[in-house]
Design an enzyme around this catalytic site. Structure first.
Site, PDB file in Angstrom:
ATOM      1  N   GLU A 316      12.000  -4.736 -35.810  1.00  0.00           N
ATOM      2  CA  GLU A 316      10.837  -5.589 -35.559  1.00  0.00           C
ATOM      3  C   GLU A 316      10.421  -6.305 -36.841  1.00  0.00           C
ATOM      4  OE1 GLU A 316       8.606  -2.935 -32.078  1.00  0.00           O
ATOM      5  OE2 GLU A 316       7.763  -3.030 -34.092  1.00  0.00           O
ATOM      6  N   CYS A 317      10.363  -7.617 -36.804  1.00  0.00           N
ATOM      7  CA  CYS A 317       9.803  -8.432 -37.873  1.00  0.00           C
ATOM      8  C   CYS A 317      10.426  -8.071 -39.223  1.00  0.00           C
ATOM      9  CB  CYS A 317       8.282  -8.304 -37.879  1.00  0.00           C
ATOM     10  SG  CYS A 317       7.454  -9.660 -38.765  1.00  0.00           S
TER      11      CYS A 317
END
Length: 429
Positions: A316-317
């Site tokens: 994630e990210c």
């Protein structure tokens, strides 16, 4: 029954987090048991508020978290604490749903924070507008950046029937910030002394506090137990200053589904644990540690080996950024990363993505948000896109490369545990 307040303001930048932290620390030092929540998606403010209150801080959001889980969390806190503080997000009425929507849903009165540094009697017009526009129940006002006792009296008089609950003077030393928000509490020298100083300087009307009526936050009907979809599975989770942004509720959800969680540090060049059945790389600040990550040969080799061995990887990210071919930091230096996702990440001077979003999956929508200052240039075609809330426009790209699932999207697992489990079982295509 418990005393509860939603701490809100007319906009960001008024000092909500500082005031909430000061009030939490003040009440703790007065012997109250305090629980703090953060309205809306956020990772950094809860870390500071947890440090100020000495208790875990969870997220409340009527869309991402959902009404039922919000109610459960509030009721559980009410059973354990004397005081509940909820820090709002942005301005009181900003967003769909807004902080005001949350306050009205659970009958929690609003404590308005105003930056009084460049106003006096106009404070009354501002606060009455905040109260009446919704309307909301307005418990009182905390005036931030107050210059003197005389200044405080002018503000108090202007409020008419709304009490001035507390004042806080302009700070010689403010909480430091960077591009994604406040600096992490562990990186601030003397953070506890700073919080104690804020509490000391908060001129607080204990009589007004005692007059606040309690709020009834009843426990809703019991939710069904989570099916053990991850029973027997070990999930390796990156956790260090480069990978700090994840919801504690995500960890709770994985454990509730039977997973064993094992943490490791890519920054310390620790390899992916050999017993891992899946890997979770949450967001964080890889751009601040890009040189060190680029030199972490053991970590980089181990994550490549995990992908080659068919181990599901969820990034994630910041986790995704660390798996690209290269990462260009804010100073313009380019560093090699792990290379699982072909492409180059570069930091941007302006915000590149922000807001609530949902990822469509075979198990239903998995809700969450996005917030980043970098862009990924890649020739990999997205396997799907998130959907922005509430506009329903196309959101973040979601990539699949072998066993890797990667996106700028931060998922909130309790919103759809079955979809979250599918990610770690490698069954989302």
């Amino acid at each position: 029954m418990v005393k509860a307040l939603l701490v809100a303001a007319v906009s960001s930048g008024q000092g909500k987090t500082t005031v909430t932290a000061a009030l939490a620390r003040k009440l703790v030092r007065l012997g109250r048991r305090v629980r703090v929540f953060k309205c809306g998606p956020d990772f950094i403010d809860p870390m500071l508020l947890e440090r100020a209150s000495g208790a875990p801080v969870r997220s409340l959001d009527l869309w991402m978290v959902g009404k039922e889980l919000c109610a459960q969390q509030l009721a559980q806190a009410a059973a354990e604490a004397d005081v509940i503080l909820i820090e709002g997000v942005m301005g009181l009425y900003d967003g769909t749903p807004s902080s005001a929507d949350l306050a009205r849903e659970f009958g929690v009165p609003v404590m308005a924070v105003i930056d009084a540094g460049a106003m006096a009697q106009t404070a009354g017009a501002l606060v009455h507008g905040l109260r009446d526009y919704g309307p909301v129940e307005m418990a009182g006002v905390i005036a931030n950046r107050v210059a003197s006792e005389g200044h405080a009296k002018m503000v108090a008089t202007s409020l008419r029937d709304i009490p001035l609950f507390a004042t806080l003077p302009k700070q010689a030393r403010s909480l430091p910030e960077r591009h994604l928000g406040l600096v992490l509490p562990g990186e601030v020298n003397g953070i506890d002394q700073l919080l104690d100083n804020l509490a000391d300087q908060l001129v607080f009307d204990e009589a007004a506090w005692d007059r606040l009526p309690p709020v009834d936050l009843a426990m809703p009907a019991s939710a069904a137990a989570q099916p053990a979809l991850l029973a027997g599975k070990t999930i390796a989770i990156a956790r260090d200053p480069a990978f700090m942004f994840l919801y504690p509720a995500n960890l709770d959800t994985l454990r509730a589904m039977g997973a064993t969680l094992k943490f490791f540090s890519p920054l310390a060049d620790q390899p992916v644990p050999t017993e891992a059945d899946a890997v979770y790389l949450p967001g964080g600040y890889p751009e601040l540690h890009a040189e060190q990550l680029s030199q972490a040969a053991t970590w980089r080799a181990s994550i490549r080996a995990a992908q080659a061995a068919g181990v599901p990887i969820v990034a994630e990210c910041g986790g995704m950024m660390a798996l690209a071919d290269t990462l260009t930091d804010q100073q313009g230096a380019t560093w090699p990363m792990a290379g699982l996702l072909p492409g180059a990440v570069a930091m941007q001077p302006r915000l590149a993505g922000l807001g609530s979003q949902g990822l469509p999956t075979p198990q239903g929508v998995l809700r969450g948000h996005t917030f980043h200052y970098s862009k990924l240039a890649t020739e990999v075609e997205p396997a799907a896109y998130t959907i922005k809330h509430p506009s329903a426009m196309q959101g973040e790209a979601w990539y699949r490369v072998g066993t890797l699932s990667a996106s700028y999207f931060h998922a909130y697992y309790p919103s759809n545990p079955a979809a979250a489990a599918a990610l770690f079982l490698g069954s989302v295509k």
